[in-house]
Design an enzyme around this catalytic site. Sequence first.
Site, PDB file in Angstrom:
ATOM      1  N   GLY A   1       2.838  -1.327   4.086  1.00  0.00           N
ATOM      2  CA  GLY A   1       3.277   0.014   3.952  1.00  0.00           C
ATOM      3  C   GLY A   1       4.283   0.829   3.120  1.00  0.00           C
ATOM      4  N   GLY A   2       5.506   1.140   4.004  1.00  0.00           N
ATOM      5  CA  GLY A   2       6.625   2.027   3.657  1.00  0.00           C
ATOM      6  C   GLY A   2       7.344   0.726   3.260  1.00  0.00           C
TER       7      GLY A   2
ATOM      8  CD  GLU B   1      -2.555   5.230   6.876  1.00  0.00           C
ATOM      9  OE1 GLU B   1      -2.931   5.179   5.820  1.00  0.00           O
ATOM     10  OE2 GLU B   1      -1.682   4.889   7.654  1.00  0.00           O
TER      11      GLU B   1
ATOM     12  N   GLY C   1       2.784   2.243  10.936  1.00  0.00           N
ATOM     13  CA  GLY C   1       4.177   3.140  10.554  1.00  0.00           C
ATOM     14  C   GLY C   1       4.425   3.667  11.768  1.00  0.00           C
TER      15      GLY C   1
ATOM     16  CD  GLU D   1      -3.261  -2.659   7.248  1.00  0.00           C
ATOM     17  OE1 GLU D   1      -2.190  -3.193   6.782  1.00  0.00           O
ATOM     18  OE2 GLU D   1      -4.254  -1.284   7.038  1.00  0.00           O
TER      19      GLU D   1
ATOM     20  CG  ASN E   1      -1.999   1.108   1.658  1.00  0.00           C
ATOM     21  OD1 ASN E   1      -1.828   2.256   0.557  1.00  0.00           O
ATOM     22  ND2 ASN E   1      -2.349   1.094   2.877  1.00  0.00           N
ATOM     23  CD1 TRP E   2       3.583   1.120  -2.975  1.00  0.00           C
ATOM     24  CD2 TRP E   2       4.082   2.681  -4.929  1.00  0.00           C
ATOM     25  NE1 TRP E   2       4.592   0.940  -3.307  1.00  0.00           N
ATOM     26  CE2 TRP E   2       5.404   1.371  -4.403  1.00  0.00           C
ATOM     27  CE3 TRP E   2       3.941   3.684  -5.343  1.00  0.00           C
ATOM     28  CZ2 TRP E   2       5.656   1.393  -6.000  1.00  0.00           C
ATOM     29  CZ3 TRP E   2       4.883   3.722  -6.602  1.00  0.00           C
ATOM     30  CH2 TRP E   2       5.480   2.403  -6.706  1.00  0.00           C
ATOM     31  CE  LYS E   3       0.110   2.853   4.542  1.00  0.00           C
ATOM     32  NZ  LYS E   3      -0.180   3.140   6.149  1.00  0.00           N
TER      33      LYS E   3
ATOM     34  CB  SER F   1       5.898  -2.283  11.994  1.00  0.00           C
ATOM     35  OG  SER F   1       5.327  -0.897  12.753  1.00  0.00           O
TER      36      SER F   1
ATOM     37  CG  HIS G   1      -5.595   2.074   5.563  1.00  0.00           C
ATOM     38  ND1 HIS G   1      -4.570   2.792   6.562  1.00  0.00           N
ATOM     39  CD2 HIS G   1      -4.803   0.773   5.053  1.00  0.00           C
ATOM     40  CE1 HIS G   1      -4.017   2.498   6.696  1.00  0.00           C
ATOM     41  NE2 HIS G   1      -3.766   0.606   6.192  1.00  0.00           N
TER      42      HIS G   1
HETATM   43  P1  13P Z   1       3.153   0.663   7.191  1.00  0.00           P
HETATM   44  O1  13P Z   1       3.699  -1.021   6.414  1.00  0.00           O
HETATM   45  O2  13P Z   1       4.077   1.165   7.127  1.00  0.00           O
HETATM   46  O3  13P Z   1       3.533   0.471   9.164  1.00  0.00           O
HETATM   47  O4  13P Z   1       1.737   0.260   6.772  1.00  0.00           O
HETATM   48  C1  13P Z   1       0.471  -1.368   7.019  1.00  0.00           C
HETATM   49  C2  13P Z   1      -0.519  -0.172   6.842  1.00  0.00           C
HETATM   50  O5  13P Z   1      -1.396   0.737   7.177  1.00  0.00           O
HETATM   51  C3  13P Z   1      -0.688  -0.549   5.077  1.00  0.00           C
HETATM   52  O6  13P Z   1      -1.688  -0.476   4.915  1.00  0.00           O
END
Ligand code: 13P
Length: 249
Positions: A233-234, A99, A173, A167, A11-13, A212, A97
Amino acid sequence: MKQSVKLVAGNWKMNGLGASLTEVEVLRAALESEPAACRVALCPPATLIERMARAAAGSPIGVGGQDCRAETHGAFTGDVSAAMLRDAGATLVILGHSERRQGHGETDLLVSAKAEAALGAGLEPIVCVGETLQQREAGQAVDVVRSQIMASLPLVLAGRDFAVAYEPVWAIGTGLTPTLEQIEEVHRAVRAAMIERLGPGIAATPILYGGSVKPDNAAEILAVPEVGGALVGGASLRGADFLGIIRGA
Ligand code: 13P
C-alpha cells in the site's frame, strides 16, 4: 501458467492524481536500466488506469484495478466492470480487499463472483484474505483465512493465472507485521486450502503477503517459504520506495 516468478504489486488505494504519474516514470527508468527479478504491477484509482497504462506501455510494469463489479454492464451507478478495466489498459484486478469487505460489506460469495467476472474479461485476479486483530488474538487466523479461501475462489480459477494476497487486517497501514513464522504458518495454510479447493495444479500460483511491507522489511518477508510476492500500500506511492521493495524480491 507463468507463476513461480514473484509478483510485487502496489495498491495506491484512493491516492494519486495525474501528477503522481511521475512516480511511474521513476520506476520505469530504474527497471529499464536494471530489470526486476520479479513481476511488477501498480493498481491506481480507476481514474488513472488509462493514463498509467499509457505511461507504462512497453515497460515491465503491469497496471491493475482495485475492484470491479461482478456484472458485465447495466444500471450500477458509480461501479466499474471488469471489461471496462481491461478496456482502459488493466491486466490485473485486486478483489476482496479488507477495505472493501469491511467498508462495502463484500462477502466471500461476492468476491468469488467478481473473480469469475475478472477472468471472463481477461484480467488476472488478486484475491485478498486476512484476519482481524480480534480473530488473530482469539487464535482463529488460520481458520478464518482458510474459510475465506474456500468461499472466495471460484472453481473456474483452476488452471488460470491469478494470485492470492494474505493481508492481516491489523497489519495494513499500521507499521505492524506478523512474525516471519506467523507469515509462513498462514501462507502454508492458504496453500493447503487452495489445493483443497482447486487441486494440486495451483501449487505454483503466487501467494502475496500484504500489510506494512516497506523497503527495510521486504527482503526478509519475500524470502519466507510460500511467500510469492507482496501487495504494497503506502510504500508503493513513491517510485523510489516501491523500487526498494522490488529489489528485495
Ligand atoms: P500498507 O502497505 O499501507 O500497509 O497497505 C497494505 C495493503 O492494504 C495493500 O493492499
